[in-house]
Design an enzyme around this catalytic site. Structure first.
Site, short mmCIF file in Angstrom:
data_model
loop_
_atom_site.label_atom_id
_atom_site.label_comp_id
_atom_site.label_asym_id
_atom_site.label_seq_id
_atom_site.Cartn_x
_atom_site.Cartn_y
_atom_site.Cartn_z
N ASP A 67 35.83 36.68 49.75
CA ASP A 67 37.00 37.17 50.57
C ASP A 67 37.12 38.62 50.56
O ASP A 67 36.87 39.17 49.51
CB ASP A 67 38.31 36.51 50.57
CG ASP A 67 38.40 35.73 49.11
OD1 ASP A 67 38.93 34.89 48.88
OD2 ASP A 67 38.22 36.62 48.25
N ASP A 69 40.02 41.58 50.00
CA ASP A 69 41.34 41.53 49.91
C ASP A 69 41.61 43.15 49.91
O ASP A 69 40.61 43.87 49.69
CB ASP A 69 41.89 41.15 48.35
CG ASP A 69 41.86 39.69 48.39
OD1 ASP A 69 41.73 39.14 49.38
OD2 ASP A 69 41.52 39.12 47.31
N ASP A 142 43.33 41.55 36.17
CA ASP A 142 42.76 40.99 34.76
C ASP A 142 41.68 41.70 34.34
O ASP A 142 41.66 41.70 32.80
CB ASP A 142 42.64 39.55 34.92
CG ASP A 142 41.74 38.94 36.22
OD1 ASP A 142 41.22 40.07 36.92
OD2 ASP A 142 41.36 37.86 36.76
P1 ATP Z 1 36.59 35.15 43.96
O1 ATP Z 1 35.49 35.81 44.41
O2 ATP Z 1 36.10 33.98 43.29
O3 ATP Z 1 37.84 34.94 45.11
P2 ATP Z 1 38.08 37.12 42.80
O4 ATP Z 1 38.00 38.22 41.94
O5 ATP Z 1 38.55 37.52 44.45
O6 ATP Z 1 37.27 36.14 42.78
P3 ATP Z 1 40.74 36.00 42.94
O7 ATP Z 1 41.38 34.82 41.96
O8 ATP Z 1 40.49 35.63 44.34
O9 ATP Z 1 39.49 36.49 42.41
O10 ATP Z 1 41.72 36.95 42.55
C1 ATP Z 1 41.69 38.61 43.38
C2 ATP Z 1 41.88 39.53 42.79
O11 ATP Z 1 43.41 39.54 41.97
C3 ATP Z 1 40.87 39.60 41.28
O12 ATP Z 1 39.97 40.15 41.47
C4 ATP Z 1 41.98 40.42 40.20
O13 ATP Z 1 41.72 41.80 40.47
C5 ATP Z 1 43.33 39.94 40.71
N1 ATP Z 1 43.93 38.54 39.89
C6 ATP Z 1 43.87 37.48 40.35
N2 ATP Z 1 44.58 36.76 39.27
C7 ATP Z 1 44.99 37.52 38.52
C8 ATP Z 1 45.59 37.37 37.27
N3 ATP Z 1 45.69 36.17 36.76
N4 ATP Z 1 45.71 38.29 36.49
C9 ATP Z 1 45.44 39.67 36.80
N5 ATP Z 1 44.85 39.79 37.89
C10 ATP Z 1 44.42 38.84 38.80
MG MG Z 2 39.22 36.25 45.86
#
Ligand code: ATP
Ligand code: MG
Length: 426
Positions: A67, A69, A142
């Site tokens: 996705d 963001d 994170d």
């Molecule tokens: P995916 O491709 O699996 O969706 P993602 O990196 O987009 O991986 P998400 O869980 O969708 O992961 O979260 C989006 C973003 O929000 C992360 O890349 C990170 O920067 C931030 N984030 C999410 N959860 C946390 C957390 N628990 N603590 C700090 N930052 C977080």
């Molecule tokens: Mg994501």
């Protein structure tokens, strides 16, 4: 690197590393056109807006993002005013969901000052409602590789946290002190394992050490998020790797003590084999649902019990295998039920032609197609298994089981016709 050990003072105005277009591989053609529309509209109206998080990481790695963001300087009400197709969600920290055709949603969040889960209590972050600068928004994330920004205004990548270097070296590294970051939000331990297995990266040494030393802290995290992260880490084509990492980090002992005990007795290979099969399904383009992931996780334990001469009642055995982890991980009831049904059905599916088996009754069950899908997964590759699968397919009436679906609709229609009330004339 000093910057990672201790967060710099937010007022120090530290500048990001700016990578120009010619030095990175992110082309606009790889970005979702609707995300681009949002980025352009926000910047046209004078706001700062970046593509953030996993999408930038994945694009830089040449992977297709799940996705896209967006983070922006615009406040939630300003975002809402710019997009008609938008809804603000969340109680404290409001973020915007912008909707597009085909059910697509793009998340737009205002830059945040502190970690997503807000003000601290005993080091644990509980809630968040503070807006911040791009710099702060990068540092509240994170892992360094998850904190990169893409600026559509000049096609640059912005790196406040050393994420590019870690991306090059294949390292999942906490931003700041890992012991603080894991205490704030213990679910980050699972997220670290998820990203390491997904990307084939290594966890940085200190994070790995901390997870090994204090995995039990995971229970201080929000329960539904534990289950959610387990499903996410096993559902994207790298379940076997994720399971090995959970094992090595001592987290499977915490999350699945029953499985861990079984592994100590019988070894880990039945788990790795089945999860490897699950990964191959994903590689063929099918995203496994939570019931399938959990069926793979619990099946070896069920299978071992089923072979025990003492065990006769398979429904009871399925209950025994699923109930405790179900409570511990707060697995939604509907999913627990389905996993139990799928496991118990395996015995009847493999007993085709034996004893009092009544295939017709089985085929009509609401859970049959899931159970059969799982049966195909476990049976594939062995002579006896392949034979059983083809015999079942014949019984079902076709390789894809379609006739069963037709039968269901027909039955429903007939019943509907019987019960139908007269439609009042308009
Ligand atoms: P995916 O491709 O699996 O969706 P993602 O990196 O987009 O991986 P998400 O869980 O969708 O992961 O979260 C989006 C973003 O929000 C992360 O890349 C990170 O920067 C931030 N984030 C999410 N959860 C946390 C957390 N628990 N603590 C700090 N930052 C977080
Ligand atoms: Mg994501």
């Amino acid at each position: 690197m000093a910057m990672r050990e201790k967060l710099p003072d937010p007022t120090s105005g530290s500048e990001p590393l700016i990578v120009p277009r010619r030095e990175h591989c992110i082309s606009r053609s790889l970005i979702d056109p609707d995300a681009l529309k949002i980025l352009y509209r926000l910047t046209r109206h004078g706001h700062t807006a970046y593509l953030v998080g996993g999408s930038v990481r994945d694009l830089l790695l040449g992977r297709r993002p799940k996705d896209f963001d967006i983070s922006t300087s615009a406040h939630p009400q300003e975002i809402k005013a710019l997009f008609g197709n938008c809804r603000l969600i969340g109680r404290r920290f409001r973020l915007a969901h912008v909707f597009f055709r085909g059910g697509k949603t793009i998340e737009v969040a205002t830059f945040r000052a502190i970690s997503e889960f807000g003000a601290e209590e005993d080091g644990l972050i509980l809630s968040d409602n503070t807006f911040g600068t791009p710099w702060e928004d990068a540092f509240r994330r994170d892992f360094t590789v998850n904190a990169l920004f893409y600026d559509v205004k000049n096609f640059t990548v912005l790196d406040y946290v050393g994420g590019l270097e870690d991306l090059r070296n294949g390292i999942i590294r906490c931003i700041g002190d890992p012991s603080v970051r894991f205490r704030e939000d213990p679910i980050r331990m699972l997220r670290g394992i998820r990203f390491a297995s997904l990307l084939g990266f290594d966890l940085d040494k200190e994070s790995a050490r901390l997870i090994q030393a204090s995995g039990d802290e995971i229970w201080k995290g929000a329960m539904p998020r534990i289950f959610e992260e387990i499903v996410r880490m096993m559902g994207r084509g790298t379940a076997a790797k994720a399971f090995s990492l959970l094992e090595n980090m001592g987290l499977s002992r915490v999350l699945f003590p029953e499985i861990e005990e079984h592994i100590r007795r019988d070894g880990v290979s039945p788990y790795l084999d089945l999860l490897g099969r699950l990964d191959r399904i994903y590689a063929k383009g099918l995203e496994p649902g939570p019931w399938l992931i959990l069926s793979c996780l619990f099946y070896p334990l069920f299978d071992a019990g089923r072979r025990s001469p003492l065990e006769k009642d398979f429904t009871h055995l399925a209950r025994e295998v699923v109930d405790e982890p179900g409570i511990r991980l707060q697995i939604p009831r509907k999913i627990q039920d389905r996993v139990r049904q799928v496991l118990a059905a395996q015995v009847r599916l493999s007993a085709l032609g034996a004893g009092r088996s009544r295939p017709g009754t089985l085929i009509r069950k609401s859970w049959f197609s899931d159970a059969f899908r799982f049966f195909e997964l476990t049976a594939a590759g062995s002579q006896n298994g392949d034979d059983l699968v083809s015999r079942w397919k014949e019984l079902i009436g076709g390789a894809d089981g379609k006739p069963r679906e037709k039968e269901k609709t027909r039955r429903r229609k007939r019943r509907g016709a019987r019960n139908r009330k007269p439609v009042p004339a308009k």
